[in-house]
Motif scaffolding. Structure first.
Motif, PDB file in Angstrom:
ATOM      1  N   LEU A  43       0.820  -1.211   0.000  1.00  0.00           N
ATOM      2  CA  LEU A  43       0.000   0.000   0.000  1.00  0.00           C
ATOM      3  C   LEU A  43       0.853   1.260   0.000  1.00  0.00           C
ATOM      4  O   LEU A  43       0.520   2.242  -0.655  1.00  0.00           O
ATOM      5  N   THR A  44       1.963   1.231   0.711  1.00  0.00           N
ATOM      6  CA  THR A  44       2.858   2.386   0.740  1.00  0.00           C
ATOM      7  C   THR A  44       3.460   2.621  -0.641  1.00  0.00           C
ATOM      8  O   THR A  44       3.586   3.760  -1.092  1.00  0.00           O
ATOM      9  N   ALA A  45       3.818   1.543  -1.334  1.00  0.00           N
ATOM     10  CA  ALA A  45       4.398   1.662  -2.683  1.00  0.00           C
ATOM     11  C   ALA A  45       3.403   2.283  -3.658  1.00  0.00           C
ATOM     12  O   ALA A  45       3.800   2.976  -4.594  1.00  0.00           O
ATOM     13  N   LYS A  46       2.108   2.046  -3.432  1.00  0.00           N
ATOM     14  CA  LYS A  46       1.078   2.616  -4.301  1.00  0.00           C
ATOM     15  C   LYS A  46       0.652   4.012  -3.849  1.00  0.00           C
ATOM     16  O   LYS A  46      -0.224   4.613  -4.462  1.00  0.00           O
ATOM     17  N   GLY A  47       1.222   4.474  -2.739  1.00  0.00           N
ATOM     18  CA  GLY A  47       0.861   5.784  -2.218  1.00  0.00           C
ATOM     19  C   GLY A  47      -0.492   5.804  -1.529  1.00  0.00           C
ATOM     20  O   GLY A  47      -1.099   6.850  -1.369  1.00  0.00           O
ATOM     21  N   GLN A  48      -0.958   4.632  -1.115  1.00  0.00           N
ATOM     22  CA  GLN A  48      -2.268   4.531  -0.457  1.00  0.00           C
ATOM     23  C   GLN A  48      -2.102   4.491   1.057  1.00  0.00           C
ATOM     24  O   GLN A  48      -1.022   4.231   1.582  1.00  0.00           O
ATOM     25  N   ASP A  49      -3.202   4.725   1.752  1.00  0.00           N
ATOM     26  CA  ASP A  49      -3.222   4.668   3.207  1.00  0.00           C
ATOM     27  C   ASP A  49      -3.015   3.223   3.657  1.00  0.00           C
ATOM     28  O   ASP A  49      -3.714   2.325   3.192  1.00  0.00           O
ATOM     29  N   ALA A  50      -2.079   3.008   4.558  1.00  0.00           N
ATOM     30  CA  ALA A  50      -1.756   1.654   5.019  1.00  0.00           C
ATOM     31  C   ALA A  50      -2.529   1.273   6.279  1.00  0.00           C
ATOM     32  O   ALA A  50      -2.247   0.245   6.882  1.00  0.00           O
ATOM     33  N   SER A  51      -3.540   2.042   6.671  1.00  0.00           N
ATOM     34  CA  SER A  51      -4.272   1.727   7.899  1.00  0.00           C
ATOM     35  C   SER A  51      -4.999   0.376   7.872  1.00  0.00           C
ATOM     36  O   SER A  51      -5.160  -0.233   8.931  1.00  0.00           O
ATOM     37  N   PRO A  52      -5.451  -0.138   6.705  1.00  0.00           N
ATOM     38  CA  PRO A  52      -6.058  -1.480   6.729  1.00  0.00           C
ATOM     39  C   PRO A  52      -5.086  -2.562   7.222  1.00  0.00           C
ATOM     40  O   PRO A  52      -5.501  -3.606   7.701  1.00  0.00           O
ATOM     41  N   CYS A  53      -3.796  -2.307   7.128  1.00  0.00           N
ATOM     42  CA  CYS A  53      -2.788  -3.271   7.567  1.00  0.00           C
ATOM     43  C   CYS A  53      -2.730  -3.388   9.093  1.00  0.00           C
ATOM     44  O   CYS A  53      -2.174  -4.352   9.616  1.00  0.00           O
ATOM     45  N   ASP A  54      -3.316  -2.401   9.772  1.00  0.00           N
ATOM     46  CA  ASP A  54      -3.294  -2.416  11.242  1.00  0.00           C
ATOM     47  C   ASP A  54      -3.934  -3.677  11.808  1.00  0.00           C
ATOM     48  O   ASP A  54      -3.587  -4.126  12.898  1.00  0.00           O
ATOM     49  N   TRP A  55      -4.882  -4.244  11.052  1.00  0.00           N
ATOM     50  CA  TRP A  55      -5.536  -5.480  11.513  1.00  0.00           C
ATOM     51  C   TRP A  55      -4.499  -6.580  11.734  1.00  0.00           C
ATOM     52  O   TRP A  55      -4.473  -7.223  12.783  1.00  0.00           O
ATOM     53  N   TYR A  56      -3.631  -6.793  10.761  1.00  0.00           N
ATOM     54  CA  TYR A  56      -2.607  -7.831  10.876  1.00  0.00           C
ATOM     55  C   TYR A  56      -1.663  -7.532  12.044  1.00  0.00           C
ATOM     56  O   TYR A  56      -1.252  -8.441  12.760  1.00  0.00           O
ATOM     57  N   GLN A  57      -1.341  -6.264  12.216  1.00  0.00           N
ATOM     58  CA  GLN A  57      -0.443  -5.898  13.317  1.00  0.00           C
ATOM     59  C   GLN A  57      -1.083  -6.223  14.666  1.00  0.00           C
ATOM     60  O   GLN A  57      -0.437  -6.775  15.545  1.00  0.00           O
TER      61      GLN A  57
END
Length: 85
Positions: A43-57
């Motif tokens: 998501l960071t590489a695409k310039g998008q918000d990475a907040s959906p990744c918080d679930w995995y964290q």
């Protein structure tokens, strides 16, 4: 239907994952650690918000011993992490 943010806010502990049906959750811990970093990287590489990744964290932080996460984080920094991210 609730949004991802609502689900993350309501998170208490790791939910059941059919890929890891056994009591030993070591693989589940490691897989969620990998998924978090892969999601974040993509998501960071695409310039998008990475907040959906918080679930995995949140999942890996509830399943994994802190010492494992610290070791993996150190290995990531040093370029010696054994997993493919």
């Amino acid at each position: 239907m609730s949004t991802i943010e609502e689900k993350i806010q309501g998170f208490k502990t790791a939910p059941f994952d059919a890929r890891f049906p056994n009591t030993n959750q070591t693989r589940n811990c490691f897989q969620n650690y990998l998924d978090y970093h892969r999601c974040n990287k993509a998501l960071t590489a695409k310039g998008q918000d990475a907040s959906p990744c918080d679930w995995y964290q949140r999942v890996f932080k509830s399943l994994c011993p802190i010492s494992w996460v610290a070791k993996w984080d150190e290995q990531l920094e040093n370029g010696t992490f054994p997993g493919k991210i």
